[in-house]
Design an enzyme around this catalytic site. Structure first.
Site, mmCIF file in Angstrom:
data_model
loop_
_atom_site.group_PDB
_atom_site.id
_atom_site.type_symbol
_atom_site.label_atom_id
_atom_site.label_comp_id
_atom_site.label_asym_id
_atom_site.label_seq_id
_atom_site.Cartn_x
_atom_site.Cartn_y
_atom_site.Cartn_z
ATOM 1 N N SER A 172 -30.940 25.677 32.621
ATOM 2 C CA SER A 172 -30.629 24.715 31.570
ATOM 3 C C SER A 172 -29.881 25.381 30.419
ATOM 4 C CB SER A 172 -31.942 24.116 31.038
ATOM 5 O OG SER A 172 -31.719 23.466 29.805
ATOM 6 N N TYR A 212 -25.384 21.192 28.510
ATOM 7 C CA TYR A 212 -25.500 20.169 27.472
ATOM 8 C C TYR A 212 -24.201 20.252 26.685
ATOM 9 C CZ TYR A 212 -30.303 18.598 28.086
ATOM 10 O OH TYR A 212 -31.444 18.007 28.569
ATOM 11 N N THR A 216 -24.990 17.168 32.091
ATOM 12 C CA THR A 216 -25.974 16.106 31.850
ATOM 13 C C THR A 216 -25.403 15.102 30.852
ATOM 14 O OG1 THR A 216 -27.743 17.616 32.364
ATOM 15 C CG2 THR A 216 -28.348 15.664 31.101
ATOM 16 N N LYS A 262 -24.622 14.478 35.963
ATOM 17 C CA LYS A 262 -26.053 14.129 36.097
ATOM 18 C C LYS A 262 -26.398 12.996 35.142
ATOM 19 C CE LYS A 262 -30.657 16.361 35.737
ATOM 20 N NZ LYS A 262 -31.282 16.164 34.429
ATOM 21 N N HIS A 291 -33.336 11.260 34.111
ATOM 22 C CA HIS A 291 -33.910 12.366 33.327
ATOM 23 C C HIS A 291 -35.439 12.324 33.384
ATOM 24 C CE1 HIS A 291 -32.171 15.250 30.206
ATOM 25 N NE2 HIS A 291 -33.446 15.498 30.072
HETATM 26 C C1 FNR Z 1 -36.099 18.031 31.639
HETATM 27 N N1 FNR Z 1 -34.860 17.614 32.125
HETATM 28 C C2 FNR Z 1 -33.718 18.260 31.709
HETATM 29 N N2 FNR Z 1 -32.516 17.892 32.230
HETATM 30 C C3 FNR Z 1 -31.389 18.558 31.893
HETATM 31 O O1 FNR Z 1 -30.326 18.210 32.385
HETATM 32 N N3 FNR Z 1 -31.460 19.606 31.012
HETATM 33 C C4 FNR Z 1 -32.608 20.024 30.443
HETATM 34 O O2 FNR Z 1 -32.646 20.969 29.672
HETATM 35 C C5 FNR Z 1 -33.793 19.296 30.772
HETATM 36 N N4 FNR Z 1 -34.979 19.642 30.218
HETATM 37 C C6 FNR Z 1 -36.152 19.041 30.647
HETATM 38 C C7 FNR Z 1 -37.374 19.471 30.135
HETATM 39 C C8 FNR Z 1 -38.550 18.940 30.634
HETATM 40 C C9 FNR Z 1 -39.859 19.438 30.092
HETATM 41 C C10 FNR Z 1 -38.510 17.964 31.665
HETATM 42 C C11 FNR Z 1 -39.766 17.408 32.269
HETATM 43 C C12 FNR Z 1 -37.300 17.507 32.132
HETATM 44 C C13 FNR Z 1 -34.790 16.587 33.178
HETATM 45 C C14 FNR Z 1 -34.852 17.214 34.579
HETATM 46 O O3 FNR Z 1 -33.707 17.956 34.874
HETATM 47 C C15 FNR Z 1 -34.999 16.158 35.670
HETATM 48 O O4 FNR Z 1 -33.979 15.196 35.535
HETATM 49 C C16 FNR Z 1 -36.357 15.469 35.670
HETATM 50 O O5 FNR Z 1 -37.401 16.364 35.358
HETATM 51 C C17 FNR Z 1 -36.591 14.863 37.043
HETATM 52 O O6 FNR Z 1 -37.728 14.094 37.055
HETATM 53 P P1 FNR Z 1 -39.179 14.594 37.586
HETATM 54 O O7 FNR Z 1 -38.957 15.404 38.850
HETATM 55 O O8 FNR Z 1 -39.723 15.435 36.472
HETATM 56 O O9 FNR Z 1 -39.885 13.323 37.790
#
Ligand code: FNR
Length: 388
Positions: free
Chosen positions: A128, A152, A178, A260, A284
């Site tokens: 990330s 990001y 994203t 994404k 997300h």
């Molecule tokens: C995320 N997600 C996320 N997505 C992204 O593109 N960059 C990021 O830095 C983050 N950070 C992040 C932190 C935390 C604590 C969570 C739980 C999620 C979203 C992540 O990539 C993904 O889309 C979801 O977690 C998918 O859903 P499930 O598997 O958690 O249900």
């Protein structure tokens, strides 16, 4: 790699006479419970929570129940192949570690623990932008193991261009952009707990080490960390972006670009028109728009527009092997997994992530075989029936 599931299963059962009393959980809900026990309220809700009332988070899970697998018999499933090919690379398994920021709030091993687990399992790690350690350090931990970088896309184009350059230089082989987070959503629990880890200096490792970011500060972050973090709050998101801006990314990287956060088939069409190399259908994990369509529900419509011109991946709600089978049968080429790996990290650091990953892949392998399929490439909608 054939028969992964049988091996993992056998390794457990063969300890039947003296099972390890300290063994890690197997049941998904047990991981969740143990993660809840070890995390403080702030980090726990930051990870487990969603936007608003958590409706989308719930519907992400429920969406899988609408589809049922109809297993086929007598199809010689003795030797299985779980591998997928994406952008010219063959990966052992059709799953990737979703980009997750601020992993240092979950366990002291943080991003490096998860990255190590991925490297050991051959599961691509999507680092990330909001990692606590810089992307180069993650790359160093992973050696030659596969990794992608998640961008990001903030307000400062110099920082964006610099991130892309750094990712390419440190061996990341694809860029995940994203799109659903030009700003943070209304997250009730984080507001209730008054908890935003970035303000404590977590999740800003890529920024604080970035030459373009640092050049905009009056004093280096080592001298004035508060000012550096305040500057980060100013440049993190960019609500002014449009489809035309994709050309900027293209200009600054030769790596495949995946978008994404696509949910609407019209956006999938725009992604094709503007030259995306891949799409990740995602909400997300229900953390951005509460009440948004579940990712699994959006998937077939997006695939219908894309017609295999570019790979479509999905995330949001994958918890078990059968969920992966359903997503792949509905057109996803591979899936990303988020919170299950974070439960593993909370409970046992990188070893926990590896355990969750190994078990999920074993479950996937066995469920694939028992459904009458020998490879994930064979999966299509004919395996599924939609509930009435
Ligand atoms: C995320 N997600 C996320 N997505 C992204 O593109 N960059 C990021 O830095 C983050 N950070 C992040 C932190 C935390 C604590 C969570 C739980 C999620 C979203 C992540 O990539 C993904 O889309 C979801 O977690 C998918 O859903 P499930 O598997 O958690 O249900």
């Amino acid at each position: 790699m054939s028969n992964f599931g049988n091996q993992v299963q056998f390794n457990v059962y063969q300890t039947m006479t003296s099972p390890d009393p300290e063994r890690l959980p197997v049941v998904y809900e047990d991981w969740e419970k143990q993660a809840r026990d070890v995390l403080e309220d702030g980090p726990y809700h930051y990870v487990a929570g969603g936007a608003g009332g958590g409706k989308t988070m719930k519907s992400n899970l429920r969406a899988f129940d609408r589809w049922n697998i109809v297993p086929r018999m007598l199809r010689n499933v003795d030797d299985r192949d779980l591998s997928v090919n994406l952008f010219g690379h063959t990966y052992n398994f059709p799953l990737l570690h979703a980009p997750i920021g601020v992993q240092s709030i979950i366990h002291e091993e943080g991003d490096l623990g998860s990255a190590r687990a991925c490297a050991e399992m051959g599961v691509p790690f999507i680092a990330s932008s909001a990692s606590t350690v810089p992307m180069e350090k993650i790359a160093e931990t992973m050696g030659d193991a596969p990794r992608w970088f998640q961008l990001y896309w903030g307000k400062d184009p110099d920082v964006t261009a610099s991130f892309l350059k750094r990712a390419e230089a440190s061996g990341y082989s694809a860029i995940v952009v994203t799109l659903d987070t030009p700003m943070l959503a209304w997250r009730e629990y984080d507001l209730k707990n008054v908890y935003l880890p970035f303000l404590l200096g977590e999740g800003v490792g890529n920024y604080l080490t970035d030459p373009a970011f640092r050049s905009k500060l009056e004093k280096p972050p080592e001298e004035d960390p508060t000012a550096a973090i305040m500057h980060w709050t100013q440049v993190f998101g960019n609500a002014g972006l449009t489809w035309e801006d994709i050309a900027f990314l293209r200009k600054h990287t030769n790596l495949p670009i995946l978008l994404k956060g696509i949910l609407d088939p019209e956006d999938a069409k725009l992604a094709l028109d503007y030259g995306a190399d891949g799409i990740i259908v995602s909400n997300h994990g229900g953390r951005q728009v509460d009440g948004a369509i579940s990712a699994l529900e959006a998937l077939p419509q997006v695939c219908n527009v894309v017609q295999n011109k570019i790979p479509v991946l999905m995330d949001s709600g994958i918890r078990r092997g059968s969920d992966i089978i359903k997503a792949l049968s509905l057109g996803a080429k591979a899936v990303l997994v988020g919170r299950p790996f974070m439960n593993g990290l909370a409970v046992a650091g990188g070893d926990g992530v590896k355990e969750v990953m190994k078990n999920m892949i074993a479950d996937l392998d066995l469920t694939l075989a028992l459904s009458g399929k020998r490879s994930v490439e064979e999966l299509d909608r004919s395996l599924l029936r939609e509930s009435e």
